[in-house]
Write an enzyme that holds these catalytic residues in place. Structure first.
Site, PDB file in Angstrom:
ATOM      1  CD  GLU A   1      44.068  44.228  38.960  1.00  0.00           C
ATOM      2  OE1 GLU A   1      45.108  44.100  39.651  1.00  0.00           O
ATOM      3  OE2 GLU A   1      43.693  43.372  38.149  1.00  0.00           O
TER       4      GLU A   1
ATOM      5  CE  LYS B   1      41.431  49.258  45.543  1.00  0.00           C
ATOM      6  NZ  LYS B   1      42.473  48.648  46.338  1.00  0.00           N
TER       7      LYS B   1
ATOM      8  CB  THR C   1      41.181  38.150  52.853  1.00  0.00           C
ATOM      9  OG1 THR C   1      39.870  38.602  53.231  1.00  0.00           O
ATOM     10  CG2 THR C   1      42.245  38.694  53.793  1.00  0.00           C
ATOM     11  CB  ALA C   2      39.505  34.911  49.049  1.00  0.00           C
TER      12      ALA C   2
ATOM     13  CG  ASP D   1      41.915  32.047  26.958  1.00  0.00           C
ATOM     14  OD1 ASP D   1      40.714  31.748  26.975  1.00  0.00           O
ATOM     15  OD2 ASP D   1      42.833  31.220  27.120  1.00  0.00           O
TER      16      ASP D   1
ATOM     17  CG  ASP E   1      42.286  25.561  28.888  1.00  0.00           C
ATOM     18  OD1 ASP E   1      41.056  25.766  28.921  1.00  0.00           O
ATOM     19  OD2 ASP E   1      43.148  26.404  29.170  1.00  0.00           O
TER      20      ASP E   1
ATOM     21  CB  THR F   1      37.372  41.020  53.642  1.00  0.00           C
ATOM     22  OG1 THR F   1      38.618  41.101  52.948  1.00  0.00           O
ATOM     23  CG2 THR F   1      37.587  40.472  55.038  1.00  0.00           C
TER      24      THR F   1
ATOM     25  CG  MET G   1      36.635  44.792  52.066  1.00  0.00           C
ATOM     26  SD  MET G   1      35.139  45.646  52.542  1.00  0.00           S
ATOM     27  CE  MET G   1      34.935  45.037  54.198  1.00  0.00           C
TER      28      MET G   1
ATOM     29  CG  ASP H   1      45.791  46.640  45.946  1.00  0.00           C
ATOM     30  OD1 ASP H   1      46.543  45.709  45.587  1.00  0.00           O
ATOM     31  OD2 ASP H   1      44.614  46.772  45.575  1.00  0.00           O
TER      32      ASP H   1
END
EC number: 7.2.2.6
Lengths: 548, 274, 700
Positions: free
Chosen positions: C369, C417, C400-401, C328, C540, C403, C405, C365
């Site tokens: 990342e 961003k 949020t999933a 992976d 898997d 938006t 951003m 954040d």
């Protein structure tokens, strides 16, 4: 010096024919077209040349053919007195007939009889010569089946025995024999149906000069690594091997097929270098053995050779010591067993070498076909140990060597030592060793040689021992029979097992089986695992005699 | 009716064998028997000079005007070819008054031949390990402890009369008795080298039997040894004899195969013819 | 947060890059005390009923019994010394096995203590013993309780202490649904409450299997071990025969040489029983025969030491054979998270402004990342990190999933961003320039995050997958070993190709679905290749089951753990590489010791044969090239060497031979030199050395 040129010229000749002749044989065994003669044969035999056989069917065909041959030849010998060209000789006695029939069907051609005083011409031709051809073909056919097993991808069929038998006989053996027969005849080898001529010698004595269809048998005797002489004196007889150059030619013929079959193997598995590797193992062992034999015979010592000044007892003037020693090595390195000098009178260590050659398992280069399959079995065993050492489940040419393959290979390499050692021990335990001509360690060597020769299907002898007794004929017959057919069945089973496998693709992690390292390792395994097994027995025979 | 497959295999096998018997066992040899009759192809086939013969009289003594062949285990009988098959350590004779029982060791055979040839040719016939009377010079040496310890007894195993040496390491050598196996009595069989030259005058091939028993040839050295006798017996010059030897000598084929050898029958025929 | 959601993205957050550095296969320490502790076990193993499974050593034991009887009947110092050393040979072999097993036993004991008499509280409140739980039972486990059996969490979330099985003290989170639902019996809930559906059958819990495994109970011989055993058995038969058949020949020879005195080696009845047995024992492959099972147990043990549980020895062997490795991407080849590597301002935008905006948008954040953007802004643009709380009037907008951003509102400055499409849509403006930059970053395998202030796009953050240090070298090594590496990723082909190239893998499977994975495995297998992979999710499972070596992560689902044939307790996907090495090392150890064992025979022949027969034929003393003192000392020295070499090689058998990944020909060259040539030479030296001591014993 001339002796070494003799050896080198043979090496050069074999090297020269390796590729063209190997390629020719490859085309013969892989071709898809059947010529008119072959189609007639298939029709007469009643087989479909297109039909493939599984390993089991292939093995049963081999066994059926050999069984029928054995029975036929036995009966032939038993009634020879009633047949054409019997020369007034009586029927062959039952135990000699059994021994001889087994001997010729198994490509051993051990002779418990003296040719000129036992066999009529018709039996020599229609009985013995035929088996000289077909027993050689059977060996090659089985080797080819094993090659197909290596080359196959998830298949069960290994070819058709009847097709292989026919093609190998008619396209490989017969043409070369035709040529060789002609050459031998030109050199002086006898080819007639004469029952012999009575002549008067210069000093007035009577001499019965024998005749016979010798040249035609002589060719296949050498080419098919058979070795059964028309006469008792075999290739020492001037009518079988009259000149120094026919001697060269005979050795060449002996080595020709066994040394060229690795090429067929290489072609078959699609990697010529694999063929070179196998041929190299054979060559290393063979050249080493020839060098030792020649050296021991020329400088081996011993009381009589020292008294004489050279080991000339039992050797012909024209071949000399070296020409005889090279022949002795060649005939025992292959499963031929023809002799141009009598090994029994060799120096102790010089006489040990033919025995050691056979004890290697007749693989360097061995008999027609049987040498290659024996060597491949040793390669499989080496691959197993070497493969573990590179950290993978061992594989040879992409075929995994698992439990089943190891079982078959291990059984194969058990068979001959068991027959040789058990046979020798039983001969001593039962007192049958007393038919040996010589005393002490040399007498022991004669017994050991007999079983080594029989179980390895060689056929040469320390001929001082008397073996035409019921016990010897029976025991050696069994050794020859089991020594031929048990390994042969195991090889075919292995071929079947390999053929079924999907090959593993080659990678950097694959054990390279074409490099000098592997070649050396196979040679080492052959010497250490196979030949050294006999060291204790050899210690009481030739070593005891030679190191005194 | 369908025949079972195992039987079918055997039927096919039998048919195959018969086909091959006809092809290889009858047609192939017979064709060449025919070919052999074509002039020029096998002129030598069955040539009498290919096999040797002995040049002895009815009693087995050499006929002196002929070159002699090598010894033969089968007496140059083409119906009984073969070798002596005696080993390199065949050194102890079986002694007996009964000639049927007695047998000579290979060493004694070599010694006897060498002595006889020496006498015939008027040269020194001595060899290492041979007694002056032409038997193997072999002692059975008895030690107190088998192979070691003081010597207790020494027997000259091949001689029943006078031993070839009187003492061995201070112990008197006794002659052998018929029928006695000194090895079995615990004697250590000890061949005695003696002081014969390492390179005897009588060549090796002259004292050894060939493998076939029909060896038609002798070494040039043996021919050379016999040449003076032939010249003397026949009253011809030694040079002439040498010339004939030369003519009947086969060199090594291509210069490296085998050994040079002289065909005895051809040579003798040439002598008779000249 | 990112445009491409990798399903592993969150899982290995913060994990150190374990396993990437070249670690030599670690040697297990051998404590001399272990020998002492294992001695009783070694003696127990003398029982022929257990020993017969090892044909080589069984023959030695039969021989030892035989010589014992002979020594009692006709006592002599020589006979008793030989007999003693023959028994020692067997005991040393048993000791090797016992020591190997002993190490497993210690681990098993630790595991057992974890598996206390837990009590299970069923959903309806009744209590039953944990051992009586059946598949499908539903139990409730609260903080402080031991989870009574293996199962899946069907309700709740809890932190669980799994140190009993993994040795890792940090607690892990287990929650219902998803890939973190599996819990293991014997582990302890530290906080909260979970409801678990039991998936194990009684007595077949993971811990039960682990115990059985490390103890070596019901150890099945692996395919290669079986094949090797066949070879060893064949060799044993040959040598047995060579020795037995020697007797009539010896009797004949002794009788012929009437002068030969009777010795302790040979008399009128032939070679004496003691010497015959000595010869046999020296010739049969006792060295490898003695160590074979220890090698196998130790190989499993080496995996256990690395927190990998192989469900069968077969799987470990298969690991050595693997020719294709499916890895992976995330967590194995790359670090678990992407990092900002570059800020690309649009034309006319001050890079400094972009950096400032990017930093502000990322302050709240807390994902790696996000942190990486702050770090980049600091390192490359010198913008000091600000505390979110210290910026007046700032309202942070979380990711949020929906938006896709995140950002911050400071007064009327709205900075965002996020995924390119989302941010572009938010600003309501677009430009070819932005598209070009976004496209370029994607092409390079990166993830573009667009930064905008109000309706103006400032630039793009280049988030990059960071390939773990040393991976390229590792893959090169794999290539030299003949192993093909295939990277599996959910990324699009463009991204995947770029990362594959950077990491140096041979191939990649992009936008991989579980079905794709399964198909790839099957395709490889049809080509004759063996495939290894790791996996953790339920989806898997089919691939894990299909793969020849399927390593399930311990954090994974029960289904995954059932399907695989190994479980990695550390849940470290890079360990697959180590597993392959251990598998190879196991096979190499067997092969090397077999070669050594066989090569030893040469010297032994030269020791024993002259010793046996020089008394009959004095000339045979020429073969005594080691110039050993006497027949008795020669035979004894060979037997002693044969026994001692086992002890000397026990550490090697347990540790495994040194293994450096390299090509097969290099491995063969090295091992043949060390164990083949060494095996030829060592006994010559060893036997001579032992003889120098033995000759001091009076009467030998």
């Amino acid at each position: 010096m001339a002796g070494w040129i003799f050896v080198l010229s043979l090496v050069a000749a074999i090297v020269a024919v390796y590729r063209p002749f190997g390629d020719y044989m490859y085309r013969v065994v892989t071709g898809t077209r059947h010529n008119a003669v072959e189609r007639t044969v298939y029709k007469a035999v009643g087989v479909d040349p297109q039909a493939g056989q599984t390993w089991g069917v292939y093995a049963r065909s081999v066994l059926a053919f050999s069984a029928v041959s054995l029975l036929f030849l036995y009966l032939f010998l038993r009634v020879q007195d009633k047949l054409w060209l019997s020369l007034g000789l009586p029927a062959v006695t039952d135990h000699i007939a059994w021994n001889t029939a087994v001997s010729f069907v198994t490509n051993t051609n051990w002779q418990a009889y003296s040719g000129e005083s036992t066999m009529g011409h018709f039996v020599q031709m229609a009985g013995l010569t035929v088996q000289n051809f077909v027993s050689a073909s059977v060996g090659i056919a089985v080797a080819v089946a094993l090659m197909r097993g290596f080359a196959a991808k998830k298949k069960t069929l290994l070819g058709n025995f009847w097709v292989d038998l026919t093609r190998i006989t008619l396209r490989i053996l017969l043409p070369i024999c035709v040529l060789a027969t002609l050459i031998f005849m030109v050199a002086g080898v006898v080819q007639n149906l004469s029952g012999g001529t009575d002549v008067t010698t210069l000093t007035g004595a009577a001499q019965h000069v024998t005749g016979g269809p010798v040249a035609s048998q002589e060719a296949i005797k050498e080419l098919g690594t058979n070795g059964g002489g028309f006469y008792n004196a075999n290739s020492a007889h001037p009518f079988e091997n009259p000149t120094t150059w026919t001697n060269w030619l005979q050795i060449f013929l002996i080595l020709l097929i066994p040394f060229s079959l690795p090429r067929v193997f290489g072609r078959m598995v699609g990697q010529n270098r694999q063929g070179y590797a196998i041929a190299a193992v054979m060559a290393i062992l063979a050249i080493g053995s020839i060098a030792l034999t020649v050296a021991f015979e020329n400088h081996g010592g011993g009381t009589v050779p020292q008294a004489v000044g050279s080991a000339m007892e039992g050797k012909e003037t024209r071949y000399g010591v070296t020409g005889s020693a090279v022949f002795a090595a060649a005939t025992t390195l292959t499963s031929t067993g023809a002799v141009n000098s009598f090994h029994d009178s060799y120096t102790a260590l010089g006489g040990m070498m033919p025995m050691v050659n056979m004890m290697l398992g007749e693989v360097a280069p061995g008999g027609t076909g049987s040498g290659l399959y024996g060597m491949l079995i040793l390669a499989v065993i080496t691959v197993f140990v070497a493969g573990l050492m590179v950290g993978r489940t061992p594989e040879y040419l992409g075929k995994k060597i698992g439990a089943r393959e190891m079982k078959l290979a291990s059984l194969y390499f058990l068979v001959t030592p068991i027959l040789v050692l058990a046979g020798t021990a039983v001969a001593f335990a039962t007192g049958n060793n007393t038919t040996a001509l010589n005393l002490g360690p040399h007498g022991l060597s004669e017994v050991l040689y007999a079983f080594t020769s029989a179980a390895n299907n060689n056929g040469s002898a320390f001929a001082g021992i008397t073996v035409n007794t019921g016990w010897w004929d029976t025991a050696l017959g069994l050794a020859m029979l089991l020594g031929r057919f048990l390994p042969l069945i195991l090889v075919l089973a292995l071929a079947g097992s390999l053929a079924k496998q999907q090959p593993v693709p080659e990678s950097e992690g694959t054990l390279p089986t074409h490099q000098p390292l592997f070649v050396g390792m196979v040679a080492g395994v052959t010497v250490v695992l196979v030949a050294l097994t006999f060291l204790p027995a050899l210690a009481l025979g030739p070593l005891a005699e030679g190191l005194s | 009716m369908r025949i079972p497959s195992w039987l079918a295999q055997h039927v096919a096998a039998l048919r195959a064998l018969l086909v091959f018997t006809v092809l290889l066992g009858i047609a192939y040899p017979l064709v060449f028997v025919g070919v052999a009759k074509i002039p020029g192809i096998s002129d030598q086939s069955g040539d009498l000079t290919l096999i040797g013969q002995s040049f002895t009289d009815a009693d087995g003594n050499p006929v002196t005007k002929y070159f002699q062949s090598r010894p033969s285990a089968g007496g140059y009988d083409p119906t009984a070819t073969g070798a002596s098959n005696l080993g390199p350590e065949s050194v102890v004779d079986t002694l007996s008054d009964d000639p049927e029982e007695a047998s000579q060791s290979l060493l004694t055979q070599v010694c006897a031949r060498s002595l006889a040839i020496g006498k015939l040719e008027g040269v020194d016939g001595s060899r290492p390990f041979c007694t002056a009377d032409g038997v193997g010079a072999v002692l059975a040496v008895f030690h107190r402890d088998g192979f070691t310890g003081p010597i207790t007894r020494v027997v000259a195993v091949n001689q029943t009369d006078v031993p070839f040496v009187t003492t061995y390491q201070g112990v008197t050598v006794e002659p052998a008795t018929n029928g006695e196996d000194y090895q079995a009595l615990g004697g250590v069989i000890t061949p005695i080298r003696g002081d014969a030259p390492a390179d005897p005058v009588v060549p090796a091939d002259a004292v050894t039997a060939s493998g076939s028993g029909l060896d038609p040839q002798i070494s040039p050295a043996y021919a050379e040894l016999q040449a003076p006798r032939i010249a003397r017996e026949r009253g011809i010059s030694l040079d002439r004899v040498h010339e004939l030897i030369e003519q009947n000598t086969d060199g090594r084929a291509l210069g490296f195969m085998g050994e040079p050898a002289v065909n005895v029958l051809k040579l003798n025929l040439a002598l008779d013819g000249s | 947060m990112t445009a491409v959601l990798d399903k592993h993205a969150d899982k290995h957050a913060g994990e150190p890059a374990t396993g990437t550095a070249q670690k030599p296969v670690k040697a297990g320490l051998i404590d001399p005390k272990q020998f002492g502790k294992s001695l009783p076990d070694a003696l127990r193993k003398l029982d022929p009923r257990t020993l017969w499974r090892n044909p080589v050593m069984f023959i030695v034991e039969v021989g030892a019994v035989f010589t014992t009887v002979l020594s009692i009947a006709d006592p002599s110092l020589f006979a008793w010394l030989i007999t003693g050393w023959l028994w020692l040979t067997v005991i040393f072999a048993n000791l090797a096995e016992a020591v190997a097993e002993g190490r497993g036993k210690a681990q098993a004991a630790a595991l057992r203590s974890a598996k206390q008499d837990a009590v299970a509280i069923l959903a309806d409140g009744t209590e039953i013993a944990a051992t009586q739980l059946k598949q499908g039972d539903v139990v409730v486990v609260e903080a402080g309780q031991i989870i009574p059996g293996d199962g899946d969490v069907i309700e709740g979330i809890a932190s669980v202490d799994e140190s009993a099985i993994t040795g890792e003290s940090a607690p892990v989170i287990r929650e219902s649904g998803g890939d973190r639902s599996a819990v293991t019996g014997g582990t302890k809930v530290l906080s909260d409450r979970i409801v678990v559906r039991i998936t194990q059958k009684p007595g077949e819990s993971f811990v039960d299997r682990m115990i059985a495994l490390v103890e070596g109970a019901n150890r099945q011989k692996t395919p290669n071990e079986i094949a090797l055993n066949i070879l060893l058995a064949a060799l044993t038969v040959i040598f047995l025969l060579a020795v037995v058949t020697l007797q009539p020949l010896a009797i004949f020879s002794k009788a012929y040489q009437a002068a030969a005195p009777d010795t302790s080696a040979i008399d009128g009845n032939g070679v004496t029983g003691i010497v015959l047995v000595s010869l046999l024992v020296c010739l049969i492959p006792t060295t490898i025969g003695a160590l074979l099972s220890a090698i196998g147990i130790a190989g499993m043990d080496r995996l256990v030491q690395r927190n990998v549980l192989a469900m069968s020895g077969r799987a470990v062997e298969a690991a050595g054979d693997v020719s294709t490795l499916l890895l992976d991407k995330t967590g194995t080849i790359t670090l678990g998270n992407r990092q900002a590597s570059e800020l690309v301002p649009l034309n006319g935008v001050d890079p400094q402004d972009l950096a400032d905006a990017a930093q502000l948008a990322s302050l709240a954040d807390e994902t790696p990342e996000g942190r990486s953007v702050v770090v980049l802004a600091k390192n490359e643009y010198g913008i000091r990190e600000r505390e979110p709380g210290l910026i007046g009037g700032a309202t942070f907008v979380p990711f949020t999933a929906q938006t896709r951003m995140s950002g911050v509102d400071i007064g009327d400055r709205k900075i965002r961003k996020g995924a390119a499409a989302a941010v572009i849509k938010w600003t309501g403006s677009s430009s070819a320039e932005v598209d070009a930059i976004v496209g370029r970053i994607s092409d390079q395998g990166g993830t573009p995050l667009v930064v905008a202030e109000n309706d103006r796009i400032l630039g793009v953050i280049h988030l990059k997958d960071v390939v773990k240090a040393g991976m390229k070298a590792r893959f090169d090594e794999m290539r030299r070993m003949g192993i093909r590496t295939v990277m599996i990723t959910g990324d699009n082909p463009r991204t995947a190709a770029a990362i594959a190239a950077e990491a140096g893998v041979d191939d990649f499977l992009a936008e991989a679905t579980p079905e794709d994975k399964l198909a790839l495995i099957k395709k490889e297998q049809q080509g004759g290749r063996l495939v290894a992979m790791t996996g953790d999710g339920t989806n898997d499972a089919p691939a894990l089951a299909q793969a020849d070596v399927g390593v399930a992560m311990n954090t994974g689902t029960s289904a995954a753990k059932e399907a695989g044939n190994m479980v990695d307790l550390d849940s470290d996907p890079t360990k697959l590489i180590e597993i392959v090495e251990i598998g190879k090392q196991l096979l190499i150890t067997r092969g090397a010791l077999t070669t050594f064992s066989i090569a030893n025979d040469i010297a032994k022949y030269f020791a024993i044969i002259p010793a046996m027969f020089a008394a009959v034929y004095p000339g045979l003393d020429t073969l005594n090239i080691m110039r050993l003192h006497s027949p008795g000392s020669a035979i004894l020295s060979a037997v002693v060497f044969n026994a001692i070499v086992i002890v000397f090689l026990i550490p090697l058998a347990l540790r495994g031979v040194r293994y450096r990944p390299s090509s097969a020909s290099a491995l063969l060259r090295r091992n043949l030199l060390v164990y083949g040539l060494g095996g030829v030479i060592a006994p010559f030296l060893g036997i001579k050395l032992i003889d120098l001591f033995i000759q001091l014993i009076p009467g030998i």
